[in-house]
Design a protein around this motif. Structure first.
Motif, PDB file in Angstrom:
ATOM      1  N   GLN A 260      52.329 112.365  71.501  1.00 45.01           N
ATOM      2  CA  GLN A 260      53.118 113.570  71.230  1.00 45.01           C
ATOM      3  C   GLN A 260      54.244 113.215  70.285  1.00 45.01           C
ATOM      4  O   GLN A 260      54.907 112.197  70.452  1.00 45.01           O
ATOM      5  CB  GLN A 260      53.673 114.162  72.531  1.00 45.01           C
ATOM      6  CG  GLN A 260      52.606 114.780  73.426  1.00 45.01           C
ATOM      7  CD  GLN A 260      53.190 115.541  74.600  1.00 45.01           C
ATOM      8  OE1 GLN A 260      54.178 115.132  75.172  1.00 45.01           O
ATOM      9  NE2 GLN A 260      52.574 116.672  74.937  1.00 45.01           N
TER      10      GLN A 260
ATOM     11  N   VAL B  71      57.633 114.947  68.242  1.00 49.63           N
ATOM     12  CA  VAL B  71      58.529 116.093  68.119  1.00 49.63           C
ATOM     13  C   VAL B  71      59.579 115.758  67.065  1.00 49.63           C
ATOM     14  O   VAL B  71      60.463 114.938  67.295  1.00 49.63           O
ATOM     15  CB  VAL B  71      59.207 116.434  69.465  1.00 49.63           C
ATOM     16  CG1 VAL B  71      60.140 117.625  69.272  1.00 49.63           C
ATOM     17  CG2 VAL B  71      58.158 116.729  70.528  1.00 49.63           C
ATOM     18  N   GLU B  72      59.443 116.406  65.904  1.00 48.86           N
ATOM     19  CA  GLU B  72      60.390 116.190  64.811  1.00 48.86           C
ATOM     20  C   GLU B  72      61.535 117.186  64.894  1.00 48.86           C
ATOM     21  O   GLU B  72      61.355 118.323  65.336  1.00 48.86           O
ATOM     22  CB  GLU B  72      59.698 116.354  63.451  1.00 48.86           C
ATOM     23  CG  GLU B  72      58.560 115.381  63.194  1.00 48.86           C
ATOM     24  CD  GLU B  72      57.196 115.963  63.493  1.00 48.86           C
ATOM     25  OE1 GLU B  72      56.202 115.494  62.891  1.00 48.86           O
ATOM     26  OE2 GLU B  72      57.104 116.906  64.312  1.00 48.86           O
ATOM     27  N   SER B  73      62.705 116.764  64.446  1.00 51.50           N
ATOM     28  CA  SER B  73      63.872 117.643  64.417  1.00 51.50           C
ATOM     29  C   SER B  73      64.856 117.157  63.364  1.00 51.50           C
ATOM     30  O   SER B  73      64.693 116.059  62.821  1.00 51.50           O
ATOM     31  CB  SER B  73      64.551 117.697  65.791  1.00 51.50           C
ATOM     32  OG  SER B  73      65.020 116.409  66.158  1.00 51.50           O
TER      33      SER B  73
ATOM     34  N   CYS C 206      62.441 111.820  65.222  1.00 52.00           N
ATOM     35  CA  CYS C 206      61.097 112.040  65.743  1.00 52.00           C
ATOM     36  C   CYS C 206      61.002 111.355  67.098  1.00 52.00           C
ATOM     37  O   CYS C 206      61.067 110.128  67.173  1.00 52.00           O
ATOM     38  CB  CYS C 206      60.051 111.489  64.799  1.00 52.00           C
ATOM     39  SG  CYS C 206      58.369 111.531  65.456  1.00 52.00           S
TER      40      CYS C 206
ATOM     41  N   TYR D  37      56.926 115.269  58.275  1.00 47.04           N
ATOM     42  CA  TYR D  37      56.166 114.953  59.481  1.00 47.04           C
ATOM     43  C   TYR D  37      56.284 113.469  59.784  1.00 47.04           C
ATOM     44  O   TYR D  37      56.172 112.646  58.861  1.00 47.04           O
ATOM     45  CB  TYR D  37      54.688 115.277  59.288  1.00 47.04           C
ATOM     46  CG  TYR D  37      54.376 116.716  58.977  1.00 47.04           C
ATOM     47  CD1 TYR D  37      54.272 117.167  57.666  1.00 47.04           C
ATOM     48  CD2 TYR D  37      54.165 117.638  60.008  1.00 47.04           C
ATOM     49  CE1 TYR D  37      53.985 118.493  57.386  1.00 47.04           C
ATOM     50  CE2 TYR D  37      53.868 118.962  59.735  1.00 47.04           C
ATOM     51  CZ  TYR D  37      53.783 119.379  58.428  1.00 47.04           C
ATOM     52  OH  TYR D  37      53.488 120.698  58.148  1.00 47.04           O
TER      53      TYR D  37
ATOM     54  N   TRP E  87      49.691 114.779  64.452  1.00 41.33           N
ATOM     55  CA  TRP E  87      50.673 115.651  63.801  1.00 41.33           C
ATOM     56  C   TRP E  87      51.647 116.202  64.828  1.00 41.33           C
ATOM     57  O   TRP E  87      51.264 116.584  65.925  1.00 41.33           O
ATOM     58  CB  TRP E  87      49.976 116.837  63.144  1.00 41.33           C
ATOM     59  CG  TRP E  87      49.087 116.480  62.009  1.00 41.33           C
ATOM     60  CD1 TRP E  87      47.779 116.086  62.085  1.00 41.33           C
ATOM     61  CD2 TRP E  87      49.418 116.486  60.624  1.00 41.33           C
ATOM     62  NE1 TRP E  87      47.286 115.842  60.829  1.00 41.33           N
ATOM     63  CE2 TRP E  87      48.267 116.087  59.908  1.00 41.33           C
ATOM     64  CE3 TRP E  87      50.576 116.795  59.909  1.00 41.33           C
ATOM     65  CZ2 TRP E  87      48.241 115.982  58.527  1.00 41.33           C
ATOM     66  CZ3 TRP E  87      50.557 116.698  58.526  1.00 41.33           C
ATOM     67  CH2 TRP E  87      49.399 116.296  57.851  1.00 41.33           C
ATOM     68  N   GLY E  88      52.915 116.268  64.429  1.00 44.28           N
ATOM     69  CA  GLY E  88      53.887 117.042  65.169  1.00 44.28           C
ATOM     70  C   GLY E  88      54.014 118.403  64.498  1.00 44.28           C
ATOM     71  O   GLY E  88      53.214 118.751  63.623  1.00 44.28           O
ATOM     72  N   GLN E  89      55.017 119.154  64.893  1.00 44.24           N
ATOM     73  CA  GLN E  89      55.203 120.475  64.295  1.00 44.24           C
ATOM     74  C   GLN E  89      55.906 120.391  62.937  1.00 44.24           C
ATOM     75  O   GLN E  89      55.897 121.343  62.170  1.00 44.24           O
ATOM     76  CB  GLN E  89      56.010 121.395  65.232  1.00 44.24           C
ATOM     77  CG  GLN E  89      57.522 121.252  65.157  1.00 44.24           C
ATOM     78  CD  GLN E  89      58.042 120.004  65.838  1.00 44.24           C
ATOM     79  OE1 GLN E  89      57.290 119.211  66.420  1.00 44.24           O
ATOM     80  NE2 GLN E  89      59.353 119.821  65.806  1.00 44.24           N
TER      81      GLN E  89
ATOM     82  N   THR F 243      59.371 119.253  60.449  1.00 43.75           N
ATOM     83  CA  THR F 243      60.717 119.813  60.329  1.00 43.75           C
ATOM     84  C   THR F 243      60.976 120.092  58.842  1.00 43.75           C
ATOM     85  O   THR F 243      60.723 119.234  57.996  1.00 43.75           O
ATOM     86  CB  THR F 243      61.776 118.876  60.946  1.00 43.75           C
ATOM     87  OG1 THR F 243      63.052 119.521  60.947  1.00 43.75           O
ATOM     88  CG2 THR F 243      61.873 117.534  60.236  1.00 43.75           C
TER      89      THR F 243
END
Length: 123
Positions: free
Chosen positions: A3, A5-7, A22, A94, A113-115, A117
């Motif tokens: 999993q 998660v980018e931000s 990430c 990503y 892949w993450g979502q 940013t």
């Protein structure tokens, strides 16, 4: 299960800075590079920065001297400090925990892949 998660993305003016993060899980023991790709509409996906388990870093020529990749293994978190941003840095970013970089310098992204940013740099 991997999993990602980018931000940290956002909109800035040229010359500004952003720090991407990430948070990754399910990737313990990887011998690959971990890093960042970016993609914008109509453009090819580009490997931006990567770091291996020893801390060795690789950068695209377009970001050398401006971007710095780092990681916190205790937190399973990857960072990308982006300074002196330019409009051409505008893209979706990503992270990827399993980047392969060939001896000839070709970057291959994994299927994870993450979502992403979004980074937007205005002139």
């Amino acid at each position: 299960q991997v999993q990602l998660v980018e931000s940290g993305g956002g909109s800035v003016q040229a010359g500004g800075s952003l720090r991407l993060s990430c948070a990754a899980s399910g990737i313990a023991g990887s011998n690959y590079y971990m890093g960042w790709f970016r993609q914008s509409p109509g453009e090819e996906r580009e490997g931006v920065a990567a770091i291996d388990s020893t801390g060795r870093t690789r950068y695209a020529d377009s970001v050398k001297g401006r971007f710095t990749i780092s990681k916190d293994d205790a937190k399973n978190t990857l960072y990308l400090q982006m300074n002196s941003l330019k409009p051409e840095d505008t893209a979706m970013y990503y992270c990827d925990p399993f980047i392969h970089i060939t001896g000839g310098g070709i970057w291959y992204k994994s299927n994870y892949w993450g979502q992403g940013t979004q980074v937007t740099v205005s002139p």
